[in-house]
Design a protein around this motif. Structure first.
Motif, PDB file in Angstrom:
ATOM      1  N   LEU A  89       0.838  -1.104   0.039  1.00  0.00           N
ATOM      2  CA  LEU A  89       0.087  -0.072   0.066  1.00  0.00           C
ATOM      3  C   LEU A  89       0.926   0.782   0.140  1.00  0.00           C
ATOM      4  CD1 LEU A  89      -2.916   1.646   0.741  1.00  0.00           C
ATOM      5  CD2 LEU A  89      -2.191   1.223   3.013  1.00  0.00           C
ATOM      6  N   ILE A  90       1.736   0.996   0.074  1.00  0.00           N
ATOM      7  CA  ILE A  90       3.046   2.497   0.836  1.00  0.00           C
ATOM      8  C   ILE A  90       2.985   2.779  -0.970  1.00  0.00           C
ATOM      9  CG2 ILE A  90       5.228   2.979   1.286  1.00  0.00           C
ATOM     10  CD1 ILE A  90       4.473   1.308   3.962  1.00  0.00           C
ATOM     11  N   ILE A  91       3.903   1.812  -1.526  1.00  0.00           N
ATOM     12  CA  ILE A  91       4.252   2.335  -2.856  1.00  0.00           C
ATOM     13  C   ILE A  91       2.999   2.590  -3.812  1.00  0.00           C
ATOM     14  CG2 ILE A  91       5.412   0.941  -4.768  1.00  0.00           C
ATOM     15  CD1 ILE A  91       6.147  -0.887  -3.464  1.00  0.00           C
ATOM     16  N   PHE A  92       1.425   2.162  -3.718  1.00  0.00           N
ATOM     17  CA  PHE A  92       0.323   2.324  -4.234  1.00  0.00           C
ATOM     18  C   PHE A  92      -0.309   3.592  -4.116  1.00  0.00           C
ATOM     19  CE2 PHE A  92      -4.133   2.973  -4.522  1.00  0.00           C
ATOM     20  CZ  PHE A  92      -4.648   2.889  -5.685  1.00  0.00           C
ATOM     21  N   ALA A  94       2.067   5.957  -2.601  1.00  0.00           N
ATOM     22  CA  ALA A  94       3.508   7.197  -3.207  1.00  0.00           C
ATOM     23  C   ALA A  94       2.894   7.359  -4.841  1.00  0.00           C
ATOM     24  CB  ALA A  94       4.879   6.806  -3.445  1.00  0.00           C
ATOM     25  N   PHE A  95       2.840   6.157  -5.618  1.00  0.00           N
ATOM     26  CA  PHE A  95       2.490   6.463  -6.815  1.00  0.00           C
ATOM     27  C   PHE A  95       1.615   7.307  -6.743  1.00  0.00           C
ATOM     28  CE2 PHE A  95       0.322   4.982 -10.743  1.00  0.00           C
ATOM     29  CZ  PHE A  95       1.732   4.696 -11.589  1.00  0.00           C
ATOM     30  N   ASN A  96      -0.182   7.252  -5.917  1.00  0.00           N
ATOM     31  CA  ASN A  96      -1.171   8.217  -6.543  1.00  0.00           C
ATOM     32  C   ASN A  96      -1.102   9.319  -5.548  1.00  0.00           C
ATOM     33  OD1 ASN A  96      -3.269   6.140  -7.609  1.00  0.00           O
ATOM     34  ND2 ASN A  96      -4.067   5.443  -4.821  1.00  0.00           N
ATOM     35  N   ASN A  97       0.055   9.761  -5.449  1.00  0.00           N
ATOM     36  CA  ASN A  97       0.719  11.059  -5.491  1.00  0.00           C
ATOM     37  C   ASN A  97       1.188  11.602  -6.821  1.00  0.00           C
ATOM     38  OD1 ASN A  97      -0.105  11.183  -2.439  1.00  0.00           O
ATOM     39  ND2 ASN A  97       1.417  10.570  -1.456  1.00  0.00           N
ATOM     40  N   LEU A  98       2.142  11.018  -6.829  1.00  0.00           N
ATOM     41  CA  LEU A  98       2.967  10.990  -8.081  1.00  0.00           C
ATOM     42  C   LEU A  98       2.191  11.164  -9.279  1.00  0.00           C
ATOM     43  CD1 LEU A  98       5.718  11.462  -9.391  1.00  0.00           C
ATOM     44  CD2 LEU A  98       5.122   8.702 -10.361  1.00  0.00           C
ATOM     45  N   LEU A  99       1.139  10.807  -9.348  1.00  0.00           N
ATOM     46  CA  LEU A  99      -0.622  10.822 -10.417  1.00  0.00           C
ATOM     47  C   LEU A  99      -1.026  12.513  -9.950  1.00  0.00           C
ATOM     48  CD1 LEU A  99      -1.957   7.448 -10.939  1.00  0.00           C
ATOM     49  CD2 LEU A  99      -0.180   9.162 -12.611  1.00  0.00           C
ATOM     50  N   LEU A 100      -0.892  12.533  -8.569  1.00  0.00           N
ATOM     51  CA  LEU A 100      -1.526  13.927  -7.998  1.00  0.00           C
ATOM     52  C   LEU A 100      -0.267  15.095  -9.038  1.00  0.00           C
ATOM     53  CD1 LEU A 100      -3.381  12.972  -5.072  1.00  0.00           C
ATOM     54  CD2 LEU A 100      -5.157  13.220  -7.388  1.00  0.00           C
ATOM     55  N   ALA A 400      -3.808  -8.032 -10.676  1.00  0.00           N
ATOM     56  CA  ALA A 400      -4.450  -6.712 -11.693  1.00  0.00           C
ATOM     57  C   ALA A 400      -4.752  -5.546 -11.393  1.00  0.00           C
ATOM     58  CB  ALA A 400      -5.791  -7.922 -11.942  1.00  0.00           C
ATOM     59  N   ALA A 401      -5.152  -5.569  -9.627  1.00  0.00           N
ATOM     60  CA  ALA A 401      -5.096  -4.274  -9.172  1.00  0.00           C
ATOM     61  C   ALA A 401      -3.946  -2.663  -9.327  1.00  0.00           C
ATOM     62  CB  ALA A 401      -5.146  -4.045  -7.596  1.00  0.00           C
ATOM     63  N   HIS A 402      -3.002  -3.763  -9.096  1.00  0.00           N
ATOM     64  CA  HIS A 402      -1.694  -2.663  -9.269  1.00  0.00           C
ATOM     65  C   HIS A 402      -1.018  -2.769 -10.561  1.00  0.00           C
ATOM     66  CE1 HIS A 402      -2.246  -3.940  -4.901  1.00  0.00           C
ATOM     67  NE2 HIS A 402      -1.761  -2.482  -4.590  1.00  0.00           N
ATOM     68  N   LEU A 403      -1.578  -3.640 -11.335  1.00  0.00           N
ATOM     69  CA  LEU A 403      -0.964  -3.615 -12.688  1.00  0.00           C
ATOM     70  C   LEU A 403      -1.303  -2.132 -13.562  1.00  0.00           C
ATOM     71  CD1 LEU A 403      -0.475  -6.971 -14.561  1.00  0.00           C
ATOM     72  CD2 LEU A 403       1.670  -5.318 -13.825  1.00  0.00           C
ATOM     73  N   ALA A 404      -3.089  -2.637 -13.295  1.00  0.00           N
ATOM     74  CA  ALA A 404      -3.728  -1.305 -13.436  1.00  0.00           C
ATOM     75  C   ALA A 404      -4.278   0.195 -13.545  1.00  0.00           C
ATOM     76  CB  ALA A 404      -5.215  -1.819 -13.436  1.00  0.00           C
ATOM     77  N   VAL A 446      -6.509   0.217   4.749  1.00  0.00           N
ATOM     78  CA  VAL A 446      -6.084  -0.549   3.853  1.00  0.00           C
ATOM     79  C   VAL A 446      -7.126   0.041   2.791  1.00  0.00           C
ATOM     80  CG1 VAL A 446      -4.901  -1.761   2.143  1.00  0.00           C
ATOM     81  CG2 VAL A 446      -4.460  -1.769   4.729  1.00  0.00           C
ATOM     82  N   THR A 447      -8.472  -0.828   2.140  1.00  0.00           N
ATOM     83  CA  THR A 447      -9.031  -1.220   2.197  1.00  0.00           C
ATOM     84  C   THR A 447     -10.042   0.421   1.309  1.00  0.00           C
ATOM     85  OG1 THR A 447     -10.378  -2.887   2.971  1.00  0.00           O
ATOM     86  CG2 THR A 447     -12.131  -1.805   1.270  1.00  0.00           C
ATOM     87  N   VAL A 448      -9.931   1.609   2.509  1.00  0.00           N
ATOM     88  CA  VAL A 448     -11.056   2.730   1.393  1.00  0.00           C
ATOM     89  C   VAL A 448      -9.416   3.355   0.673  1.00  0.00           C
ATOM     90  CG1 VAL A 448     -12.499   3.035   3.631  1.00  0.00           C
ATOM     91  CG2 VAL A 448     -10.221   3.567   3.752  1.00  0.00           C
ATOM     92  N   GLU A 449      -8.768   3.031   1.218  1.00  0.00           N
ATOM     93  CA  GLU A 449      -7.196   3.940   0.842  1.00  0.00           C
ATOM     94  C   GLU A 449      -7.110   3.557  -0.680  1.00  0.00           C
ATOM     95  OE1 GLU A 449      -4.763   6.164   1.048  1.00  0.00           O
ATOM     96  OE2 GLU A 449      -6.025   6.222   2.606  1.00  0.00           O
ATOM     97  N   TYR A 450      -7.418   2.381  -0.999  1.00  0.00           N
ATOM     98  CA  TYR A 450      -7.799   1.897  -2.935  1.00  0.00           C
ATOM     99  C   TYR A 450      -8.885   2.641  -3.768  1.00  0.00           C
ATOM    100  CZ  TYR A 450      -3.634  -1.036  -2.596  1.00  0.00           C
ATOM    101  OH  TYR A 450      -2.518  -1.856  -2.271  1.00  0.00           O
ATOM    102  N   MET A 451     -10.362   2.549  -2.681  1.00  0.00           N
ATOM    103  CA  MET A 451     -11.805   2.552  -3.139  1.00  0.00           C
ATOM    104  C   MET A 451     -11.597   4.025  -3.216  1.00  0.00           C
ATOM    105  SD  MET A 451     -13.981   0.798  -0.780  1.00  0.00           S
ATOM    106  CE  MET A 451     -14.756  -1.307  -0.848  1.00  0.00           C
TER     107      MET A 451
END
Length: 712
Positions: A89-92, A94-100, A400-404, A446-451
């Motif tokens: 989740l930490i990597i995910f 960070a990736f979302n922050n990069l996109l923002l 699938a989630a992290h590749l997508a 963790v769940t809500v971070e992805y949602m």
């Protein structure tokens, strides 16, 4: 249970093939999903609710006899799996922050090398972390918690798939048009090791290794895989062969294998291409030299060494039919053929040309349809990332989630919602993974971070999860223990922080309101008041204060004071909000009234008298409590020879007392006497007025004493 189309219940609700009997009886099988997690219950109900009255008794009896089955759609993640989930989740995030941060980039996402480097770095972080998990899962160590939920081979599959995705779709900036062969060969050698180390150790220990049946397959595969050191060693052993022809050819071959041009050795691709052409000319010369060897000198006592050597030279020549046949003979699959093509047939092949080659190879050597890992590889090699995602979701929804989430900004899949669909491809896979996480309520963070990364649909789902977190505090579990460590700490503090982070203010306030209601039930009034204030729920605040005041009526001043002390810090910090002063005044009164009884307890009667006058003067005493406070003043009015109230203060209290009598006579007795009536435990308005007459008598006596003292 895992996610399947069919659910087998044991014992069955209805035997197989007998569902028609259930229908005939007017019944059916129903299910209900739990809002806490993605579990559900299954049970038999009547299909038609309009049941004749004479059947109600039978229906009731039948319902009581019917079992209810509870089941989860997904297996709850184990401790090992939970660690994998939370760390990635930490990597995910960070990736979302990069996109923002890249949303308003003036150049554009794919045109900025720095942004692409950061994205590639995070993708490699995923790969490295999966590798660590694979290595850990492969260790033969005692596991007190039992066998792993996911085997080491499962994590190995994730490792091969994610690393292949990085190789094919996230190259180093500036290398997207460079030849891809060396990178593919490195990937193949890392994840699918051939030939084996054991074979090499066995052959290297032999005096004449070419006499062993595994020698030529080992040497051929070492050369096919670009393993220069192993190839050179075993080619060197052939210099001891009885055939002088083989020794001479081997000397040339050893030089060719050791000096095959590699892209990373050159600064420019054209220099690599020129060197490779010259090298190919030398290979052709070797072929001519081989063809000149007479047929009768191409054998030794064990094998046709010339045919074996011809296969190797055919590989170096880049003859596809030879490469394909050799790979099949060695037990290789389509991946080995495609990678060998990129090294020997077309060493300048770029990523965008790979799907054409793969299509040709797969026509003769298709992937294994029963092997999801192989199907994912085939889809990625073929330039069909969306198909790869579909297979990845069957292998592991995490994959699938992290590749997508990476494919979408790379425009490999639809980044925006389809007009005919509620979700984009990316959000569909991420939410599917989040649903899996929802099987464990403890993973709500963790769940809500992805949602929350999935548009309006995901935000709505995450909101519903956050709203239910405080309801779980009613359970006696670890989460409840955490919340009692301080004022606004533990789980509810995490919920608040999550709401702030994702700008879900309405949800945050609702969560605080729900939390306050839960805490009131546990008489944790201090925290309940804090959450009411945080939610700006002034009506709820008033209700909590009323519950604290009820403690005085029910349990007396001592227990009441203990609860009031808990809400005192909130009263000290709170400023009266515009339009909601009534609730705040009641809060302040509660704290002040508790302080009054503390003064009584310490026999500080003068301070107690001052406190009564102060709370009346500040107009914070609710009218329903006037009578209670006035009754409390009686002992001060009658205490000893000293006068604790000034004559003006006593007159002020008399005015309050007279207002109660007047308003009561006008029909408003409930507004003034309801609390006193409750305190009298069964007494009504008449008994309450009788008590107040005692107050009036005490005031009359007090005024008389004041007159005597003034005359002296």
């Amino acid at each position: 249970m895992s996610s399947t189309e069919n659910l087998n219940l044991l014992p069955p609700l209805i035997e197989s093939g007998r569902f028609h009997q259930l229908v005939k009886a007017g019944q059916t099988i129903s299910s209900s999903f739990s809002p806490l997690d993605n579990s559900f219950s299954a049970f038999i109900t009547y299909a038609n609710t309009d049941i004749p009255s004479k059947e109600k008794e039978t229906k009731s009896r039948t319902d009581e006899e019917q079992p209810i089955y509870f089941s989860g759609i997904d297996i709850v993640p184990s401790s090992e799996r939970r660690l994998f989930i939370t760390d990635t989740l930490i990597i995910f995030a960070a990736f979302n922050n990069l996109l923002l941060s890249a949303e308003n980039h003036p150049v554009g996402w794919l045109q900025d090398d720095n942004q692409v480097k950061l994205m590639r770095k995070l993708a490699i972080d995923y790969v490295n972390f999966i590798k660590e998990c694979w290595v850990h899962a492969s260790q033969p160590i005692p596991r007190p918690e039992g066998p792993l939920q996911f085997s080491s081979d499962h994590y190995r599959s994730l490792y091969t798939c994610f690393s292949l995705f990085v190789v094919l779709y996230i190259p180093e900036p500036g290398y997207d048009l460079a030849p891809v062969g060396d990178e593919l060969m490195e990937w193949l050698n890392i994840h699918f090791i051939e030939p084996s180390t054991e074979e090499g150790d066995h052959l290297s220990a032999l005096e004449k290794p070419w006499e062993d049946e595994s020698f030529w397959p080992y040497l051929t595969r070492a050369i096919l895989r670009g393993l220069t050191k192993s190839s050179a060693f075993f080619l060197g052993t052939l210099l001891r062969h009885e055939s002088e022809d083989l020794q001479r050819l081997t000397t040339t071959l050893e030089s060719l294998v050791g000096n095959q041009p590699r892209l990373q050795e050159f600064n420019a691709e054209r220099d690599f291409a020129f060197s490779f052409r010259r090298w190919k000319d030398k290979v052709k010369a070797l072929r001519i030299e081989m063809d000149e060897i007479p047929e009768d000198r191409r054998f030794d006592e064990f094998d046709n060494w010339w045919d074996r050597l011809s296969n190797i030279v055919g590989i170096l020549e880049g003859r596809f039919e030879v490469i394909k046949r050799v790979c099949e003979d060695l037990g290789g699959d389509w991946k080995e053929v495609c990678v060998a093509w990129s090294i020997f047939v077309d060493p300048r092949m770029q990523r965008q040309h790979l799907p054409d080659v793969v299509s040709q190879v797969l026509g003769d050597t298709p992937p294994d349809p029963t092997n999801l890992e192989d199907m994912i590889h085939a889809a990625l090699f073929s330039g069909r990332p969306a198909e790869g995602l579909r297979n990845a979701s069957q292998l592991d929804r995490w994959l699938a989630a992290h590749l997508a989430s990476i494919m979408a900004p790379l425009q490999l899949i639809d980044a925006e919602d389809d007009e005919d669909a509620d979700l984009s491809t990316r959000d569909e896979h991420v939410l599917s993974y989040a649903d899996y996480l929802h099987s464990d309520p403890a993973l709500w963070r963790v769940t809500v971070e992805y949602m929350y990364s999935c548009g309006d649909v995901g935000k709505d789902r995450a909101d519903e999860i956050l709203l239910r977190v405080p309801l779980r505090l009613q359970e006696q579990n670890f989460e409840e223990i955490k919340i009692r460590a301080g004022d606004v700490v533990g789980v509810l503090k995490d919920v608040n922080q999550t709401c702030f982070q994702h700008k879900r203010e309405a949800v945050r306030r609702s969560v605080c309101r729900i939390a306050a209601q839960t805490l009131v039930q546990k008489k944790d009034y201090g925290l309940a008041v804090s959450y009411c204030i945080s939610a700006e729920d002034w009506v709820g605040l008033g209700s909590v204060v009323d519950r604290v005041l009820d403690e005085y009526i029910i349990n007396g001043p001592q227990i009441f004071s203990q609860y009031a002390v808990a809400i005192a810090p909130s009263a000290q910090k709170l400023q009266t909000p515009q339009g909601h002063g009534l609730s705040v005044h009641r809060l302040v009164f509660t704290v002040q009234y508790a302080h009054l009884h503390e003064l009584f307890e310490r026999h500080e009667y003068q301070e107690a008298a001052n406190k009564i006058v102060a709370i009346f003067s500040q107009d914070i005493v609710p009218k329903s409590w006037w009578a209670i406070v006035l009754c409390d003043a009686v002992q001060l009015l009658e205490s000893g020879p000293s006068l604790l109230f000034s004559s003006s203060s006593a007159s002020f209290m008399l005015q309050k007392l007279n207002e109660i009598f007047v308003r009561t006579s006008q029909g408003s007795g409930d507004d003034y006497l309801i609390v006193l009536s409750r305190k009298l435990k069964g007494g009504g308005e008449t008994e309450a007025l009788e008590n107040l007459r005692g107050v009036r008598l005490a005031l009359a006596r007090y005024f008389a004493r004041c007159t005597v003292f003034s005359a002296q």
